[in-house]
Design a protein around this motif. Sequence first.
Motif: not given
Length: 470
Positions: A238-241, A423-440
Motif C-alpha cells: 500500500l505504501d509505494v509510488s 457514507t450512509t444513506t437512509a438504511d444503507q452504508i456505502n463503501f467506496g474503495i479507490l486504489g492505484a490500478r497497477k500497484e493493487l
Amino acid sequence: MPYMPITESMFLLAETREQPMHVGGLQLFVPREGQSGTDLAEEIFETFHNCRDVRKLFRKRPAPPATVLGYLAWSYDDDIDFDYHVRRAVLPRPGRIRELLRYVSLNHSALLDRTRPMWELHIIDGLEDGRVALYTKIHHSLIDGVSALRLLENSLSADPDDRTGTAMWDPALKRRRSSSAPAALVSRIAAVRGLAGQAVDVAGQIVGAAPAAAKIAWRAIREDDFAAPFVPAPRTMLDVSIGSARRFAAQQWPVGRLRAVAESLDITLNDVVLAMCGSALRAYLVDHDDLPDAPLIAAVPVSMHGDTASEGNAITAIMANLGTDEPDAERRLATVVASTRSAKEVIRGLSPLQALMFGAATIAPLALAPLPGFVDHTAPQFNLMVSNVPGPTDHLYWNGARLDGAYPVSIVMEGLALNITITTTADQINFGILGARKELPSLQRMLTHLDAALDDLEKVAGKVTRISGP
C-alpha cells in the motif's frame, strides 16, 4: 481576487499527473414509477444544463500566475461552459455495475482542467437494472468530502412528490437552506463574535500549541493503545509510488447490521467500520503474501464542521491501529476500539485550532511524497486513509427519483495507494474503495473480504456483550 488560504492551495501544490487531487462521488437513482432510466437521465441533463445561475463555489478557479509557492488567489468565471462540465454517457452493454465502475475508474484517473472551474458532472444511464448514475468530481482545493455530501443532500428532497429538483450549483438552494430566521440570526451573532474575538482567540490557541504537543507526546509514552503520529508504520504494498491509473470498487450493506453489532458491544458505528476494514486488509494482504508482522495504521479524518453546513476544508485526523497482526476477530476489534478511544480523548483535550494544527501535522509528510525517492526511502507514517462521512438518515429524492446509493470516490497518493471512504444513506452504508490500478491488483476482492469481516463481527457480537476499553 480573493486570497487562497494555504489549506486550499496545498491541494493544488501537491497535484501531479500521477496524483490527481480531486474528490468525487457516485450516486445511483431509481426512476419514479412509469419513468425509464433514459427518460430520467434526459430530465436530469436538461435541468442541469439549463441551470445557468451558478453559485460562487462552482465558478472558482486558480488565478494565474502560479508561483513556486503555488497559486495565491482565486478568480471567478462569469460564463460556464456547460457542454464541458455537464456530460451525458451511456454504458456499453450489458450495463452491469462492472461497466459503471470501469467508467468511474477511467474518468477519476484524469486531471481536472485548471483553466476552468474545477468540477465535472457525468449523467450515466444504460444500466441493465434501469437505474441512473451521477458521477461528480470536484477539486479538493474547493471542498472536502463532508461539504460535498451536504451539497448533494441539499439538492434533494425527502418528499417523493416534490418536483422542484434542480442542480446542486443553483444559488436558490443556498438561499432556501438559510431562509430560517432563527438559524440566520444565530449565524450572524456567531459571525460578529468571531470577528470581535478572532485575533485574541487564535493567538491564545497558537501559544497553547506547545503544551498541547507535550500532552500528545506524554500520552504516546504512557499508553500502548494510542497510535501516535510520526511513529513509523510497517511498509506494505500500500505504501509505494503509484501511477496515474485508478480502480474503483463499491458496495453497500444494510446499516442495521453494523448498528446491531455496535449496540451489542457498546461501541461506535465507526469502530465497526474500522474493524471491517482491518479484517479485509489483513485478508487482502494475505492473498498477496504481504502481511507485515506489525499492525497497519489508518489515518482517520475527523470533520470540524460540526452541525454547520459550511463549505471548504475543515478537518483534523487521528491514527487508528487496525489490529491486522491479530488473527482473532474479537481481539482485533478490541485493538481498534482501544486505539480510537484513546485518540479521541486526545482530540477532545485540544482547542479547535489546535486540533486542526494536529491534523495538519499528522498528514504533513504527504506533502513531501511526490519528491523523487521520498516514498522509497522514508518509512510511512500510516498505511491508508479510512474516512466515514455521515449521510442522510431519510430516503431522499430528485424529482421523485429515489437515491439508492451514494459512494464516495476519494484520493490516493504517492505512498498511499489505497483509500477507503464510507457514507450512509437512509438504511444503507456505502463503501467506496479507490486504489492505484497497477500497484493493487484484484482490488475488487476487498469487497468479498469486507463481507466476510462483517459476518465475523456478527459472530463476535453474538457471544460477547461488551468490548472493554479505556
